[in-house]
Design a protein around this motif. Sequence first.
Motif, PDB file in Angstrom:
ATOM      1  N   ASN A  71       0.828  -1.208   0.000  1.00  0.00           N
ATOM      2  CA  ASN A  71       0.000   0.000   0.000  1.00  0.00           C
ATOM      3  C   ASN A  71       0.861   1.255   0.000  1.00  0.00           C
ATOM      4  N   VAL A  72       1.628   1.432   1.046  1.00  0.00           N
ATOM      5  CA  VAL A  72       2.411   2.656   1.200  1.00  0.00           C
ATOM      6  C   VAL A  72       3.456   2.778   0.091  1.00  0.00           C
ATOM      7  N   ASN A  73       4.204   1.702  -0.168  1.00  0.00           N
ATOM      8  CA  ASN A  73       5.243   1.785  -1.202  1.00  0.00           C
ATOM      9  C   ASN A  73       4.663   2.134  -2.562  1.00  0.00           C
ATOM     10  N   TYR A  74       3.531   1.522  -2.913  1.00  0.00           N
ATOM     11  CA  TYR A  74       2.913   1.841  -4.200  1.00  0.00           C
ATOM     12  C   TYR A  74       2.423   3.289  -4.225  1.00  0.00           C
ATOM     13  N   ALA A  75       1.894   3.754  -3.127  1.00  0.00           N
ATOM     14  CA  ALA A  75       1.427   5.142  -3.073  1.00  0.00           C
ATOM     15  C   ALA A  75       2.588   6.115  -3.220  1.00  0.00           C
ATOM     16  N   THR A  76       3.721   5.808  -2.584  1.00  0.00           N
ATOM     17  CA  THR A  76       4.853   6.738  -2.668  1.00  0.00           C
ATOM     18  C   THR A  76       5.489   6.749  -4.054  1.00  0.00           C
ATOM     19  N   LEU A  77       5.241   5.723  -4.856  1.00  0.00           N
ATOM     20  CA  LEU A  77       5.753   5.736  -6.234  1.00  0.00           C
ATOM     21  C   LEU A  77       5.118   6.860  -7.057  1.00  0.00           C
ATOM     22  N   ALA A  78       3.936   7.286  -6.641  1.00  0.00           N
ATOM     23  CA  ALA A  78       3.232   8.358  -7.358  1.00  0.00           C
ATOM     24  C   ALA A  78       3.693   9.746  -6.919  1.00  0.00           C
ATOM     25  N   LEU A  79       4.521   9.810  -5.882  1.00  0.00           N
ATOM     26  CA  LEU A  79       4.969  11.108  -5.367  1.00  0.00           C
ATOM     27  C   LEU A  79       6.196  11.599  -6.115  1.00  0.00           C
ATOM     28  N   ASN A  80       6.292  12.912  -6.249  1.00  0.00           N
ATOM     29  CA  ASN A  80       7.529  13.469  -6.793  1.00  0.00           C
ATOM     30  C   ASN A  80       8.602  13.378  -5.701  1.00  0.00           C
ATOM     31  N   GLY A  81       9.816  13.679  -6.042  1.00  0.00           N
ATOM     32  CA  GLY A  81      10.934  13.550  -5.114  1.00  0.00           C
ATOM     33  C   GLY A  81      10.779  14.357  -3.842  1.00  0.00           C
ATOM     34  N   GLU A  82      10.330  15.590  -3.992  1.00  0.00           N
ATOM     35  CA  GLU A  82      10.166  16.463  -2.825  1.00  0.00           C
ATOM     36  C   GLU A  82       9.166  15.862  -1.834  1.00  0.00           C
ATOM     37  N   MET A  83       8.013  15.454  -2.343  1.00  0.00           N
ATOM     38  CA  MET A  83       6.985  14.874  -1.459  1.00  0.00           C
ATOM     39  C   MET A  83       7.435  13.532  -0.887  1.00  0.00           C
ATOM     40  N   TYR A  84       8.117  12.718  -1.711  1.00  0.00           N
ATOM     41  CA  TYR A  84       8.612  11.436  -1.212  1.00  0.00           C
ATOM     42  C   TYR A  84       9.557  11.652  -0.033  1.00  0.00           C
ATOM     43  N   ALA A  85      10.477  12.586  -0.168  1.00  0.00           N
ATOM     44  CA  ALA A  85      11.439  12.847   0.905  1.00  0.00           C
ATOM     45  C   ALA A  85      10.736  13.249   2.187  1.00  0.00           C
ATOM     46  N   ILE A  86       9.723  14.063   2.091  1.00  0.00           N
ATOM     47  CA  ILE A  86       8.980  14.520   3.270  1.00  0.00           C
ATOM     48  C   ILE A  86       8.203  13.360   3.895  1.00  0.00           C
ATOM     49  N   VAL A  87       7.465  12.636   3.061  1.00  0.00           N
ATOM     50  CA  VAL A  87       6.623  11.546   3.564  1.00  0.00           C
ATOM     51  C   VAL A  87       7.465  10.420   4.152  1.00  0.00           C
TER      52      VAL A  87
END
Length: 167
Positions: free
Chosen positions: A30-46
Amino acid sequence: MLSLTIRYFSISSTLLLGLMAGFFATYSFNVNYATLALNGEMYAIVQSLFNTNVRHPGFFLCFFGAGAMSVITGLLGLVAKEKTAKIWIAIGITYVVGIIFFTRFVNLPLNFYTETWNPMDLPADWPEVRAKWNQANLFRTVISFGLFSTATFLLASPSQQSALPET
């Protein structure tokens, strides 16, 4: 009395193993697949927020308790000459090596690295780091699910059923 104690420890061990298998699976699927949709900036924060917010007593109790309780179950079983004792010890040792040590030497260094990132100025390798972290977590998912499945099977074994109190 010892067989009843072993029964309680085996149930507790199985529950903790199941909680951790569920935690890793939820993250992987769930989480890993969701973070694949994030850009780098949002991924780093999340990712940094996840790493920070998972550090609490409840998680540590489950994370370390799953291995410790399994080993204790096995050691108590050795004292009582239970047939499943060595399997419980193997479950505990596999958990310690495959989950705790693996986390320490693979996931945590990746966590520490991502926590140093400036979301506005990411390193060029951030997509590779994300992929490595996701693969490492999937490994923990497979190991923990296998251990939980084995523990569940042991709970249903005839030697464990004989430890149930008379009603």
